[in-house]
Write a protein that holds these residues in place. Structure first.
Motif, PDB file in Angstrom:
ATOM      1  N   ALA A 172       0.825  -1.203   0.000  1.00  0.00           N
ATOM      2  CA  ALA A 172       0.000   0.000   0.000  1.00  0.00           C
ATOM      3  C   ALA A 172       0.863   1.259   0.000  1.00  0.00           C
ATOM      4  CB  ALA A 172      -0.935  -0.003   1.207  1.00  0.00           C
ATOM      5  N   ALA A 173       1.970   1.234   0.742  1.00  0.00           N
ATOM      6  CA  ALA A 173       2.875   2.389   0.762  1.00  0.00           C
ATOM      7  C   ALA A 173       3.508   2.601  -0.603  1.00  0.00           C
ATOM      8  CB  ALA A 173       3.949   2.181   1.830  1.00  0.00           C
ATOM      9  N   VAL A 174       3.942   1.510  -1.249  1.00  0.00           N
ATOM     10  CA  VAL A 174       4.525   1.626  -2.592  1.00  0.00           C
ATOM     11  C   VAL A 174       3.483   2.166  -3.564  1.00  0.00           C
ATOM     12  CG1 VAL A 174       5.482   0.346  -4.544  1.00  0.00           C
ATOM     13  CG2 VAL A 174       6.223  -0.190  -2.210  1.00  0.00           C
ATOM     14  N   GLY A 175       2.243   1.639  -3.481  1.00  0.00           N
ATOM     15  CA  GLY A 175       1.191   2.131  -4.364  1.00  0.00           C
ATOM     16  C   GLY A 175       0.903   3.602  -4.151  1.00  0.00           C
ATOM     17  N   PHE A 176       0.958   4.045  -2.894  1.00  0.00           N
ATOM     18  CA  PHE A 176       0.742   5.465  -2.590  1.00  0.00           C
ATOM     19  C   PHE A 176       1.817   6.322  -3.246  1.00  0.00           C
ATOM     20  CE2 PHE A 176       1.776   9.124   0.115  1.00  0.00           C
ATOM     21  CZ  PHE A 176       0.553   9.764   0.216  1.00  0.00           C
ATOM     22  N   VAL A 177       3.072   5.885  -3.163  1.00  0.00           N
ATOM     23  CA  VAL A 177       4.165   6.647  -3.782  1.00  0.00           C
ATOM     24  C   VAL A 177       3.992   6.679  -5.297  1.00  0.00           C
ATOM     25  CG1 VAL A 177       6.660   6.724  -4.153  1.00  0.00           C
ATOM     26  CG2 VAL A 177       5.761   6.159  -1.885  1.00  0.00           C
ATOM     27  N   ARG A 178       3.649   5.538  -5.897  1.00  0.00           N
ATOM     28  CA  ARG A 178       3.462   5.501  -7.351  1.00  0.00           C
ATOM     29  C   ARG A 178       2.310   6.407  -7.774  1.00  0.00           C
ATOM     30  NH1 ARG A 178       6.169   1.346 -10.163  1.00  0.00           N
ATOM     31  NH2 ARG A 178       4.784   1.833 -11.891  1.00  0.00           N
ATOM     32  N   ASP A 179       1.201   6.345  -7.047  1.00  0.00           N
ATOM     33  CA  ASP A 179       0.034   7.157  -7.409  1.00  0.00           C
ATOM     34  C   ASP A 179       0.303   8.646  -7.270  1.00  0.00           C
ATOM     35  OD1 ASP A 179      -1.246   4.763  -7.829  1.00  0.00           O
ATOM     36  OD2 ASP A 179      -2.492   4.860  -6.016  1.00  0.00           O
ATOM     37  N   PRO A 206      -2.585  -5.676  -1.489  1.00  0.00           N
ATOM     38  CA  PRO A 206      -2.231  -4.443  -0.774  1.00  0.00           C
ATOM     39  C   PRO A 206      -3.357  -4.045   0.168  1.00  0.00           C
ATOM     40  CG  PRO A 206      -2.798  -3.976  -3.063  1.00  0.00           C
ATOM     41  CD  PRO A 206      -2.729  -5.461  -2.940  1.00  0.00           C
ATOM     42  N   THR A 207      -2.988  -3.396   1.266  1.00  0.00           N
ATOM     43  CA  THR A 207      -3.979  -2.986   2.258  1.00  0.00           C
ATOM     44  C   THR A 207      -5.028  -2.073   1.647  1.00  0.00           C
ATOM     45  OG1 THR A 207      -2.356  -3.192   4.028  1.00  0.00           O
ATOM     46  CG2 THR A 207      -4.263  -1.803   4.469  1.00  0.00           C
ATOM     47  N   ASN A 208      -4.613  -1.141   0.811  1.00  0.00           N
ATOM     48  CA  ASN A 208      -5.519  -0.301   0.039  1.00  0.00           C
ATOM     49  C   ASN A 208      -5.374  -0.680  -1.430  1.00  0.00           C
ATOM     50  OD1 ASN A 208      -6.299   1.021   2.315  1.00  0.00           O
ATOM     51  ND2 ASN A 208      -5.672   3.075   1.648  1.00  0.00           N
ATOM     52  N   PRO A 209      -6.462  -0.685  -2.194  1.00  0.00           N
ATOM     53  CA  PRO A 209      -6.356  -1.065  -3.608  1.00  0.00           C
ATOM     54  C   PRO A 209      -5.539  -0.046  -4.400  1.00  0.00           C
ATOM     55  CG  PRO A 209      -8.552  -0.212  -3.105  1.00  0.00           C
ATOM     56  CD  PRO A 209      -7.848  -0.368  -1.798  1.00  0.00           C
ATOM     57  N   HIS A 210      -4.567  -0.555  -5.147  1.00  0.00           N
ATOM     58  CA  HIS A 210      -3.748   0.273  -6.023  1.00  0.00           C
ATOM     59  C   HIS A 210      -3.542  -0.475  -7.330  1.00  0.00           C
ATOM     60  CE1 HIS A 210      -2.621   3.360  -3.057  1.00  0.00           C
ATOM     61  NE2 HIS A 210      -2.550   2.366  -2.185  1.00  0.00           N
ATOM     62  N   ALA A 211      -3.497   0.284  -8.423  1.00  0.00           N
ATOM     63  CA  ALA A 211      -3.331  -0.355  -9.737  1.00  0.00           C
ATOM     64  C   ALA A 211      -1.981  -1.017  -9.868  1.00  0.00           C
ATOM     65  CB  ALA A 211      -3.529   0.684 -10.841  1.00  0.00           C
ATOM     66  N   ASP A 212      -0.952  -0.433  -9.282  1.00  0.00           N
ATOM     67  CA  ASP A 212       0.405  -0.951  -9.448  1.00  0.00           C
ATOM     68  C   ASP A 212       1.180  -0.734  -8.150  1.00  0.00           C
ATOM     69  OD1 ASP A 212       2.842  -1.836 -10.335  1.00  0.00           O
ATOM     70  OD2 ASP A 212       2.965  -0.511 -12.075  1.00  0.00           O
ATOM     71  N   THR A 213       1.731  -1.816  -7.599  1.00  0.00           N
ATOM     72  CA  THR A 213       2.553  -1.720  -6.388  1.00  0.00           C
ATOM     73  C   THR A 213       3.935  -2.310  -6.615  1.00  0.00           C
ATOM     74  OG1 THR A 213       1.708  -3.837  -5.537  1.00  0.00           O
ATOM     75  CG2 THR A 213       0.513  -1.839  -4.900  1.00  0.00           C
ATOM     76  N   SER A 214       4.349  -2.408  -7.870  1.00  0.00           N
ATOM     77  CA  SER A 214       5.633  -3.019  -8.200  1.00  0.00           C
ATOM     78  C   SER A 214       6.777  -2.041  -7.944  1.00  0.00           C
ATOM     79  CB  SER A 214       5.657  -3.466  -9.657  1.00  0.00           C
ATOM     80  OG  SER A 214       5.474  -2.354 -10.521  1.00  0.00           O
ATOM     81  N   VAL A 215       7.984  -2.587  -7.786  1.00  0.00           N
ATOM     82  CA  VAL A 215       9.195  -1.789  -7.570  1.00  0.00           C
ATOM     83  C   VAL A 215      10.260  -2.229  -8.568  1.00  0.00           C
ATOM     84  CG1 VAL A 215       8.740  -1.358  -5.132  1.00  0.00           C
ATOM     85  CG2 VAL A 215      10.015  -3.396  -5.799  1.00  0.00           C
ATOM     86  N   ARG A 216      11.237  -1.358  -8.755  1.00  0.00           N
ATOM     87  CA  ARG A 216      12.320  -1.685  -9.679  1.00  0.00           C
ATOM     88  C   ARG A 216      13.344  -2.604  -9.035  1.00  0.00           C
ATOM     89  NH1 ARG A 216      16.375   2.556 -12.824  1.00  0.00           N
ATOM     90  NH2 ARG A 216      17.396   0.986 -14.127  1.00  0.00           N
ATOM     91  N   SER A 217      13.602  -2.410  -7.734  1.00  0.00           N
ATOM     92  CA  SER A 217      14.589  -3.237  -7.040  1.00  0.00           C
ATOM     93  C   SER A 217      14.220  -3.330  -5.579  1.00  0.00           C
ATOM     94  CB  SER A 217      16.010  -2.660  -7.198  1.00  0.00           C
ATOM     95  OG  SER A 217      16.091  -1.355  -6.647  1.00  0.00           O
ATOM     96  N   VAL A 218      14.813  -4.317  -4.895  1.00  0.00           N
ATOM     97  CA  VAL A 218      14.533  -4.515  -3.478  1.00  0.00           C
ATOM     98  C   VAL A 218      15.817  -4.946  -2.794  1.00  0.00           C
ATOM     99  CG1 VAL A 218      13.743  -6.889  -3.919  1.00  0.00           C
ATOM    100  CG2 VAL A 218      13.134  -5.771  -1.773  1.00  0.00           C
ATOM    101  N   THR A 219      16.041  -4.402  -1.604  1.00  0.00           N
ATOM    102  CA  THR A 219      17.234  -4.714  -0.828  1.00  0.00           C
ATOM    103  C   THR A 219      16.832  -5.053   0.601  1.00  0.00           C
ATOM    104  OG1 THR A 219      18.692  -3.299  -2.143  1.00  0.00           O
ATOM    105  CG2 THR A 219      19.416  -3.808   0.080  1.00  0.00           C
ATOM    106  N   SER A 220      17.425  -6.114   1.126  1.00  0.00           N
ATOM    107  CA  SER A 220      17.187  -6.522   2.504  1.00  0.00           C
ATOM    108  C   SER A 220      18.514  -6.585   3.226  1.00  0.00           C
ATOM    109  CB  SER A 220      16.505  -7.899   2.543  1.00  0.00           C
ATOM    110  OG  SER A 220      16.454  -8.391   3.859  1.00  0.00           O
ATOM    111  N   THR A 221      18.588  -5.973   4.397  1.00  0.00           N
ATOM    112  CA  THR A 221      19.823  -6.000   5.166  1.00  0.00           C
ATOM    113  C   THR A 221      19.496  -6.320   6.617  1.00  0.00           C
ATOM    114  OG1 THR A 221      21.800  -4.753   5.818  1.00  0.00           O
ATOM    115  CG2 THR A 221      19.759  -3.526   5.640  1.00  0.00           C
TER     116      THR A 221
END
Length: 301
Positions: free
Chosen positions: A223-230, A268-283
């Motif tokens: 939902a956070a990613v979708g918010f940023v994209r929107d 997603p917690t809130n409906p969004h058309a697109d919640t994809s990302v270009r890359s992901v990092t876990s540390t």
């Protein structure tokens, strides 16, 4: 009974007794705890029981620093009371924890030097002690989703530098804390590092245990990613250049959110058309794992 006691004389000449075995017992227990922490931090996880124990020791740097200080103090106390066994055990405990604290810091220093990057030892230890950093003056708190009347918030940290609006990369930060503690303010140190390099940073809150389950965390991150994209135009970021960055438990949620695009089990917690990302990092306390477009990018919905 007398063989367990030692005699000292106070200022009034009265003989009083003390029990060095108490200090020795404390030193032995501390030593066992130090060995346990060392094994958990250094030995690969072979069984489910060990994995659960590992999850129970949250915040490795904090634990080793506390045991280092306690071990050194106990060794000094034992030495003053002439408890030889306690002095030896507590001293070994302090030395072990010093190594567990110093070796990662030295490795970090060597790696940074090889990359010609400046590292502040004070900042490194301060982050390990969860001292964090002050809230950036230009941070903006926004609501990215509302669940059952509860607002889920993020802090937007604008990019610094001269990159053109609309082309700035964005980074969504997911904090750690064993899925049960932590908050978006944990991302301020990383946020400063990324914003100084031209990234717009979004440090997010998400629902924590016991008010969350195995599906809600990834759903909140999506939902956070979708918010940023929107709202990419509003923030001046490139919606096709968003990175998910998570620490510890947040790294787990970031990976789950990135690699379950389109999975009906993880909406997603809130409906969004697109919640994809270009890359992901876990540390985490382990070596970081990073996935970028040049390797295997997360699938798009």
């Amino acid at each position: 009974m007398n063989r367990f006691l030692s005699r000292t004389t106070d200022h009034g000449g009265e003989v009083r007794r003390r029990r060095p075995w108490v200090v020795t017992t404390a030193a032995v227990l501390l030593g066992l705890l130090a060995v346990l922490v060392t094994v958990v931090m250094t030995v690969p996880v072979p069984t489910t029981a060990t994995a659960l124990l590992t999850l129970g020791i949250d915040g490795a740097q904090e634990v080793t620093l506390v045991l280092l200080v306690v071990g050194a103090g106990l060794a000094l106390l034992a030495w003053r009371r002439r408890a030889r066994v306690a002095t030896l055990v507590a001293g070994l405990c302090a030395a072990m924890m010093l190594a567990m604290t110093a070796v990662p810091a030295a490795a970090l220093w060597r790696t940074a030097s090889a990359q010609e990057t400046h590292v502040s030892l004070g900042s490194y230890l301060g982050h390990g002690l969860s001292l964090g950093s002050e809230r950036p003056k230009d941070a903006q708190t926004l609501t990215y989703a509302t669940v059952d009347g509860t607002a889920l918030k993020l802090d937007y940290l604008p990019a610094h530098g001269s990159s053109q609006a609309g082309s700035r990369p964005a980074m969504v930060y997911v904090h750690g804390g064993g899925w049960k503690i932590g908050g978006r303010e944990d991302g301020y140190p990383w946020g400063k590092w990324f914003t100084d390099r031209g990234y717009a940073v979004f440090t997010i809150d998400y629902r924590l245990l016991p008010h969350a389950d195995w599906q809600t965390g990834p759903g909140d991150v999506k939902a956070a990613v979708g918010f940023v994209r929107d709202n990419a135009a509003r923030f001046g970021v490139d919606p096709a250049n968003i990175t998910l960055f998570g620490e510890s438990a947040g790294g787990h949620l970031a990976m789950m959110a990135a690699y379950t695009q389109g999975d009906p089990m993880f909406p997603p917690t809130n409906p969004h058309a697109d919640t994809s990302v270009r890359s992901v990092t876990s540390t985490s306390t382990a070596p970081p794992t990073s996935t970028t477009p040049s390797l295997t990018p997360p699938p798009r919905a």
